[in-house]
Design an enzyme around this catalytic site. Structure first.
Site, PDB file in Angstrom:
ATOM      1  N   SER A 112       0.802  -1.235   0.000  1.00 29.62           N
ATOM      2  CA  SER A 112       0.000   0.000   0.000  1.00 29.62           C
ATOM      3  C   SER A 112       0.829   1.277   0.000  1.00 29.62           C
ATOM      4  O   SER A 112       0.282   2.371   0.153  1.00 29.62           O
ATOM      5  CB  SER A 112      -0.958   0.035   1.210  1.00 29.62           C
ATOM      6  OG  SER A 112      -1.830  -1.061   1.187  1.00 29.62           O
ATOM      7  N   GLY A 170      -5.221   1.903   1.702  1.00 31.20           N
ATOM      8  CA  GLY A 170      -5.324   0.697   0.868  1.00 31.20           C
ATOM      9  C   GLY A 170      -5.611  -0.476   1.764  1.00 31.20           C
ATOM     10  O   GLY A 170      -6.766  -0.791   2.070  1.00 31.20           O
ATOM     11  N   GLU A 171      -4.567  -1.124   2.225  1.00 29.17           N
ATOM     12  CA  GLU A 171      -4.752  -2.281   3.098  1.00 29.17           C
ATOM     13  C   GLU A 171      -5.107  -1.923   4.546  1.00 29.17           C
ATOM     14  O   GLU A 171      -5.874  -2.657   5.177  1.00 29.17           O
ATOM     15  CB  GLU A 171      -3.492  -3.151   3.064  1.00 29.17           C
ATOM     16  CG  GLU A 171      -3.314  -3.848   1.739  1.00 29.17           C
ATOM     17  CD  GLU A 171      -1.913  -4.387   1.537  1.00 29.17           C
ATOM     18  OE1 GLU A 171      -1.793  -5.582   1.235  1.00 29.17           O
ATOM     19  OE2 GLU A 171      -0.950  -3.625   1.697  1.00 29.17           O
ATOM     20  N   PRO A 172      -4.585  -0.828   5.122  1.00 28.30           N
ATOM     21  CA  PRO A 172      -4.950  -0.527   6.515  1.00 28.30           C
ATOM     22  C   PRO A 172      -6.455  -0.488   6.790  1.00 28.30           C
ATOM     23  O   PRO A 172      -6.910  -1.061   7.784  1.00 28.30           O
ATOM     24  CB  PRO A 172      -4.277   0.834   6.754  1.00 28.30           C
ATOM     25  CG  PRO A 172      -3.070   0.799   5.879  1.00 28.30           C
ATOM     26  CD  PRO A 172      -3.517   0.082   4.631  1.00 28.30           C
ATOM     27  N   LEU A 232      -8.703  -2.181   5.628  1.00 27.98           N
ATOM     28  CA  LEU A 232      -9.250  -3.537   5.618  1.00 27.98           C
ATOM     29  C   LEU A 232      -9.531  -4.024   7.041  1.00 27.98           C
ATOM     30  O   LEU A 232     -10.512  -4.727   7.305  1.00 27.98           O
ATOM     31  CB  LEU A 232      -8.264  -4.470   4.907  1.00 27.98           C
ATOM     32  CG  LEU A 232      -8.666  -5.918   4.677  1.00 27.98           C
ATOM     33  CD1 LEU A 232      -8.162  -6.374   3.314  1.00 27.98           C
ATOM     34  CD2 LEU A 232      -8.084  -6.822   5.752  1.00 27.98           C
TER      35      LEU A 232
END
Length: 352
Positions: free
Chosen positions: A77, A268-270, A272
């Site tokens: 990310s 991005g991924e955080p 999630l």
């Protein structure tokens, strides 16, 4: 950790700018952020009242190894951050070495222009002269080495923590096991975001991506050990119906990342991980459902109190649910944890 990334920025006599960033655009907004950073940095040669320069003058090229090899992988990310910093460094070279000195030589002409585009094109025309043999730097290459900017070069890698919070509202149907996410509120720490609209979209996408994993993407195998999820007929990815009916994304204000790229943080991924609030919400909903049923049936099992005997001990309704409920929280999983229930039984228990 933000990895090293290169960038190539080229200025053309007609005023157009071509940016080649060290990353792959895969829907995460890398090219948009790279363009915004280029506009921000290159506009520093213009009078403050005319900034920023028109966005249509800057284009981001599709990456290719003939122009920009050895860009590394896109992961974690943080690719957009590294790419944006290398673009900023390349533009900084052009501003300091070419654009600002040229604008200073054209001071009167620059002040007389009535628009940012006219001023920019006047500067570019002068910087590209003589056209046959331009003698000023019009192309710049830069490499962001992945280190912190407030430390000596290469001394310490750029690393930081990302934070967020979320709260979700859900509902379940005790008879059918149907479950829905009604609302999700997400607070995202993006530092001083490079592009708030992009980062909000990344938060939405990461959250819904995780909903698929936590609510329906069940990996199953047949008796022979072969996967049963060879298509979307058996393996259900998120659809529009899975998105919370109300979804609110907020950015944490006044939280600059002092060590980050232009004081920003990655997205991005955080986000999630924010979907964990959905699981805990379903745990609470199922607990309330089981508590209501046991109250109707007169078992004496009270929410939060020591009650049902399990493995020689006692546990509350909530403890039962926490132990029994497993992700993905499918319709079958909800019915399994609540237990077999028929409408006639529920009405009979209510009448008694």
């Amino acid at each position: 950790m933000v990895g090293p990334k290169p960038a190539l920025v080229t200025l053309y006599p007609d005023g157009s700018v071509l940016v080649t960033a060290g990353g792959t655009e895969m829907g995460q907004g890398l090219f948009t952020k790279a363009k915004q950073v280029a506009l921000h940095e290159l506009s520093k040669c213009l009078p403050e009242g005319q900034r920023p320069m028109p966005a249509h003058l800057v284009e981001v090229a599709d990456n290719n190894t003939s122009a920009l090899p050895n860009t590394g992988m896109d992961a974690g990310s943080t690719t957009a951050e590294g790419a944006c910093e290398s673009v900023r460094l390349a533009c900084q070279q052009l501003v300091q070495n070419t654009l600002v000195p040229t604008a200073a030589d054209l001071q009167e002409e620059v002040q007389n222009q009535n628009s940012a585009e006219a001023t920019w094109k006047a500067i570019m025309k002068a910087a590209s002269s003589p056209m046959a043999f331009p003698n000023k730097q019009l192309t710049a290459y830069a490499l962001f080495d992945g280190s912190r900017q407030d430390k000596p070069a290469g001394e310490e890698k750029l690393m930081y923590s990302s934070f967020g919070a979320s709260c979700s509202e859900v509902e379940i149907n005790m008879l059918t096991g149907e479950r829905r996410v009604l609302r999700a509120d997400i607070m995202l720490d993006a530092g001083n975001s490079l592009s708030p609209a992009i980062d909000a979209g990344q938060a939405e996408g990461g959250f819904v991506y995780a909903l698929g994993m936590l609510l329906q993407e069940d990996v199953t195998y047949d008796a022979k050990g072969q996967p049963e999820f060879d298509s979307t007929w058996n393996y259900k990815i998120p659809s529009a119906a899975c998105v919370p009916r109300e979804m609110i994304i907020r950015m944490l204000e006044n939280s600059p990342n002092k060590v980050g790229i232009m004081t920003s943080k990655s997205t991005g991924e955080p986000p999630l991980l924010a979907s964990v609030s959905v699981i805990t919400a379903f745990q609470a909903a199922i607990t309330a459902a089981k508590q209501g049923l046991t109250d109707l049936q007169g078992s004496g099992l009270k929410y939060g109190a020591e009650s049902a005997h399990t493995n020689g001990g006692t546990e509350s309704v909530r403890e039962q649910v926490l132990r029994q409920l497993e992700a993905p929280v499918t319709v079958k999983e909800v019915k399994r944890v609540i237990g077999d229930l028929h409408l006639s039984q529920l009405l009979l228990a209510h009448q008694q």
